[in-house]
Design an enzyme around this catalytic site. Structure first.
Site: not given
Ligand code: ASP
Length: 355
Positions: A26, A70, A291
């Site tokens: 992100t 991602d 857990q």
């Molecule tokens: N889906 C994204 C990732 O992990 C989420 C993020 O970066 O916050 O690449």
């Protein structure tokens, strides 16, 4: 996937230097003004959203994964790529910041901690919950502070935090102790079993006694083999013998991270014990972690974990799931001898567990 070099700020009269390693996530995304959907930006675009970087007394250069990914698509090969970039540029920079998606950042930070031997410079993972290109994004603060932390040195020139760590919101944490705890809050990461390495507010406070330093000075070397023939088996009330049997009989399986209840407890059922015993006797390494997110496994404390000990299951103590899985893949990639793997699995290599 390849990496691509791009320089951002050219050396001026600045004393320290930091290499940014863009992997994606992100933090590297922006909103397409036409479609309003999020799409990866290139390195220059990301950095153009943070003009404040020019005010830092730090030379900044960057290397980028191509394409940016991602973090759900991260694999052990990506970890090798990151480690190789660090090794290739190790002598040119005072510190390294890895920009990474938050979803699997804790896995990558743990993996890198095991891969890098002789580390005497900071490697700091960071990312953001909101893309760099949107209002209220946490990307700017996270990145600027991570760069400052990566460049920070003692008066004698030694790095303040010469280990693999993760910075998010206001906390610098040991990488192999972190877990993504929240999908929405800016305070997205926690280190439940180990205190912070530094806390940022008006000032940056370093907690020196919490910071890991290699005891023997040696040149940086990287370990690049992982064996991903492992599985995470999370038990639940009602789990069937069939399920456990099929999992433990996966062809080629070499390791199991067994997520048990509370302080390491599992059903007393005879079938469960027999299946685990059969698996360990075949040479499968089974590591018991809890857990619960905080606290440690104490095998033998309750009757419900005595059988696990008898079946040859080893304790993962207070390892996170992320550290347990990456460490197991790392050790199985490095050693053929199961006893060596078991012995090192229960030993702290980079401050990832306390027995
Ligand atoms: N889906 C994204 C990732 O992990 C989420 C993020 O970066 O916050 O690449």
């Amino acid at each position: 996937m390849s990496t691509q070099k791009s320089r951002f700020i050219l050396p001026m009269e600045k004393t320290n230097s930091v290499l940014l390693i863009f992997t994606g996530g992100t933090i590297s995304m922006g909103e397409n003004p036409n479609t309003q959907s999020l799409a990866p930006l290139d390195t220059e675009q990301v950095l153009s959203f943070i003009p404040e970087l020019k005010m830092l007394n730090i030379n900044i250069a960057s290397v980028s994964f191509h394409p940016l990914i991602d973090s759900s698509d991260i694999t052990p090969d990506s970890w090798v790529q990151i480690a190789e970039v660090i090794q290739e540029h190790y002598n040119q920079f005072d510190g390294f910041v890895v920009l990474h998606g938050t979803d699997t950042m804790a896995f990558s930070a743990a993996a890198l901690s095991f891969m890098l031997d002789g580390l005497s410079k900071p490697v700091i993972f960071t990312g953001s919950q909101l893309p760099v290109g949107v209002l209220r994004s946490d990307a700017k603060e996270n990145l600027i502070t991570a760069i400052e932390l990566a460049a920070a040195k003692h008066e004698n020139g030694d790095a303040m935090v010469p280990e693999v760590s993760l910075f998010f919101e206001d906390k610098l944490m040991r990488g192999n102790r972190t877990t993504k705890r929240n999908t929405e809050e800016f305070n997205a990461f926690a280190s439940f079993n180990y205190p912070e390495l530094a806390k940022t507010g008006v000032h940056i406070k370093y907690y020196q006694h919490n910071i890991h330093r290699e005891t023997v000075a040696q040149p940086l070397s990287i370990n690049t083999h992982f064996d991903n023939n492992i599985v995470v088996l999370k038990i639940f009330p009602g789990i069937t013998a069939n399920t456990v049997k099929s999992i433990l009989n996966i062809p080629g399986l070499r390791g199991v991270v067994l997520e048990t209840f509370g302080s390491g407890n599992a059903p007393c059922a005879e079938w469960f014990y027999e299946l685990l015993k059969e698996a360990t006797e075949k040479g499968i390494v089974i590591v018991n972690i809890s857990q619960c997110r905080a606290g440690s496994v104490e095998m033998g404390r309750y009757e419900t974990s005595v059988n696990l000990l008898k079946a040859g299951v080893i304790s993962g103590y207070d390892l996170t799931m992320e550290a347990a899985t990456t460490k197991l893949m790392f050790l199985l990639g490095k050693y053929d001898d199961t006893n060596e793997v078991k012995q090192l699995m229960t030993t702290s290599l980079k401050g990832e567990l306390i027995r």
